[in-house]
Design a protein around this motif. Structure first.
Motif, mmCIF file in Angstrom:
data_model
loop_
_atom_site.group_PDB
_atom_site.id
_atom_site.type_symbol
_atom_site.label_atom_id
_atom_site.label_comp_id
_atom_site.label_asym_id
_atom_site.label_seq_id
_atom_site.Cartn_x
_atom_site.Cartn_y
_atom_site.Cartn_z
ATOM 1 N N ILE A 184 60.065 -25.215 5.661
ATOM 2 C CA ILE A 184 59.916 -26.558 5.077
ATOM 3 C C ILE A 184 61.131 -26.874 4.202
ATOM 4 C CG2 ILE A 184 58.600 -27.932 3.394
ATOM 5 C CD1 ILE A 184 56.051 -26.620 4.520
ATOM 6 N N ARG B 297 49.117 -29.435 11.480
ATOM 7 C CA ARG B 297 49.183 -28.188 12.249
ATOM 8 C C ARG B 297 48.189 -27.144 11.781
ATOM 9 N NH1 ARG B 297 54.866 -26.479 11.589
ATOM 10 N NH2 ARG B 297 54.005 -24.435 12.012
ATOM 11 N N ARG B 298 48.214 -26.825 10.500
ATOM 12 C CA ARG B 298 47.369 -25.738 9.981
ATOM 13 C C ARG B 298 45.957 -26.201 9.612
ATOM 14 N NH1 ARG B 298 49.299 -20.411 10.210
ATOM 15 N NH2 ARG B 298 51.319 -20.774 11.159
ATOM 16 N N LEU C 272 56.633 -20.235 6.262
ATOM 17 C CA LEU C 272 56.315 -21.673 6.313
ATOM 18 C C LEU C 272 57.084 -22.447 5.251
ATOM 19 C CD1 LEU C 272 52.407 -21.769 6.779
ATOM 20 C CD2 LEU C 272 54.139 -22.514 8.411
ATOM 21 N N THR D 181 52.792 -29.832 8.269
ATOM 22 C CA THR D 181 52.473 -28.403 8.356
ATOM 23 C C THR D 181 51.019 -28.128 7.978
ATOM 24 O OG1 THR D 181 54.758 -27.919 7.768
ATOM 25 C CG2 THR D 181 53.211 -26.091 7.602
#
Lengths: 194, 174
Positions: A13, A35-36, A9, A31
């Motif tokens: 990034i 998303r997470r 991840l 992120t």
């Protein structure tokens, strides 16, 4: 989130962050908030505020805070390594290629110009998206908290336009909000007891 | 020399804020010792802008331009260490989490950061608008902001779109 996943991840990034820190911040927001969902937008905003207090690159401080939240010291290490090492390696390779090449990078003028508004637009979107939850949270807390939050926001804009140092603005705004929050609770405590 | 180099790099990152904050300190220290030139600083800044990663990585490029791989690696370590100090702030925050004033402080800090950013972000467009016109620059920023508000549009697509559009429009705008 496992260690390899975290490393991947952060590497993604870092490698997608073309155009500087604002792009990195947008990617982190997307992120971890979208998303997470490891934290919400208001928490992200508070962490970003805290990251301003450390020296050096603020986006790396933010990554350190997010990594700590994910997996403690291991998360901090993975965030630092993943965000920095692949990007630094690519920077060194580009520097080597630049030194070796003719240095005529005029063809990059257009794409570099286009990147600036794209990065600024993305960063503004992140600011808006983290501002609303903070204001909503303050409104749910009390009217005083909402007035203080708006006051600090407007006051910091005015202070910056007046040319005050950024660190003084940040600490002044945070200090004022802390004093108001402390006094509000002290006043409400006797009323609650009564 | 390596120890002195690392000390200078670390000091410049430790005593300044943001990715470009260390620029004046580093430039002065390097040129005064004859280790680097203004041209190398400019080259490193340009590469730092083109390369992926945080803006502060321009220091790695500068380190590499002046001292090769050793300079690049020392610059990377020196720039990665100071942000770790945020862990001290986080620890203090966690210890004082129960205090109402702590919540106020953190929200105030976030609001002040957003307020300062509100002014800084449009200022970043001023130079670009001088080069290609205010309407195109601010218009593109507004479109990218609207796209950025949509969680399903990936940031890389916005960045790629901006760079591509810049490349296409540049001959007409510049």
């Amino acid at each position: 989130v496992g260690p390899w996943c975290q490393l991947r991840l952060w590497t993604v990034i870092g490698l997608q962050s073309v155009g500087g820190g604002a792009a990195t911040l947008s990617l982190m927001f997307r992120t971890f908030v979208d998303r997470r969902q490891t934290l919400d937008a208001a928490e992200f905003g508070r962490d970003w505020g805290l990251a301003q207090l450390s020296p050096g690159m603020h986006v790396l401080s933010m990554a350190v805070l997010l990594g700590r939240g994910l997996a403690g010291w291991r998360g901090v290490l993975l965030a630092t390594v993943g965000l920095m090492i692949p990007s630094a390696l690519l920077t060194i390779l580009l520097t080597g290629a630049y030194r070796w090449a003719s240095r005529d990078l005029g063809w990059l003028d257009g794409p570099l110009w286009g990147l600036v508004p794209a990065v600024v637009g993305l960063a503004t979107a992140v600011s808006i998206r983290q501002l609303w939850p903070l204001l909503r949270e303050a409104r749910a807390e009390s009217r005083t908290a909402l007035v203080t939050a708006v006051g600090v926001l407007v006051g910091s804009v005015a202070a910056f336009l007046l040319g005050l140092p950024v660190v003084a603005i940040l600490l002044g705004g945070a200090g004022a909000a802390a004093v108001v929050a402390g006094l509000t609770v002290r006043r409400s405590e006797p009323a609650e007891r009564g | 020399v390596e120890l002195e180099l690392f000390g200078i790099l670390l000091r410049s990152c430790l005593l300044t804020w943001t990715g470009y904050g260390n620029l004046p300190l580093l430039r002065d220290d390097f040129t005064a010792r004859g280790w680097g030139t203004d041209a190398q600083v400019t080259d490193a800044l340009l590469i730092g802008q083109v390369a992926p990663g945080p803006t502060g990585l321009w220091v790695v490029s500068f380190g590499y331009l002046t001292f090769g791989w050793v300079g690049g690696v020392l610059a990377l370590i020196a720039s990665a260490l100071p942000p770790l100090l945020v862990l001290l702030a986080a620890r203090v925050r966690d210890r004082l989490a129960a205090w109402p004033a702590t919540g106020g402080f953190l929200r105030g800090l976030a609001m002040a950061t957003t307020g300062v950013g509100t002014v800084i972000l449009p200022l970043l467009l001023v130079d670009a608008s001088h080069r290609a016109g205010a309407a195109a620059t601010f218009g593109l920023a507004a479109v990218c902001c609207l796209l950025g508000l949509h969680p399903r549009v990936p940031p890389w697509a916005i960045l790629l779109g901006g760079a591509t559009l810049g490349g296409v429009l540049w001959p007409r705008l510049a």
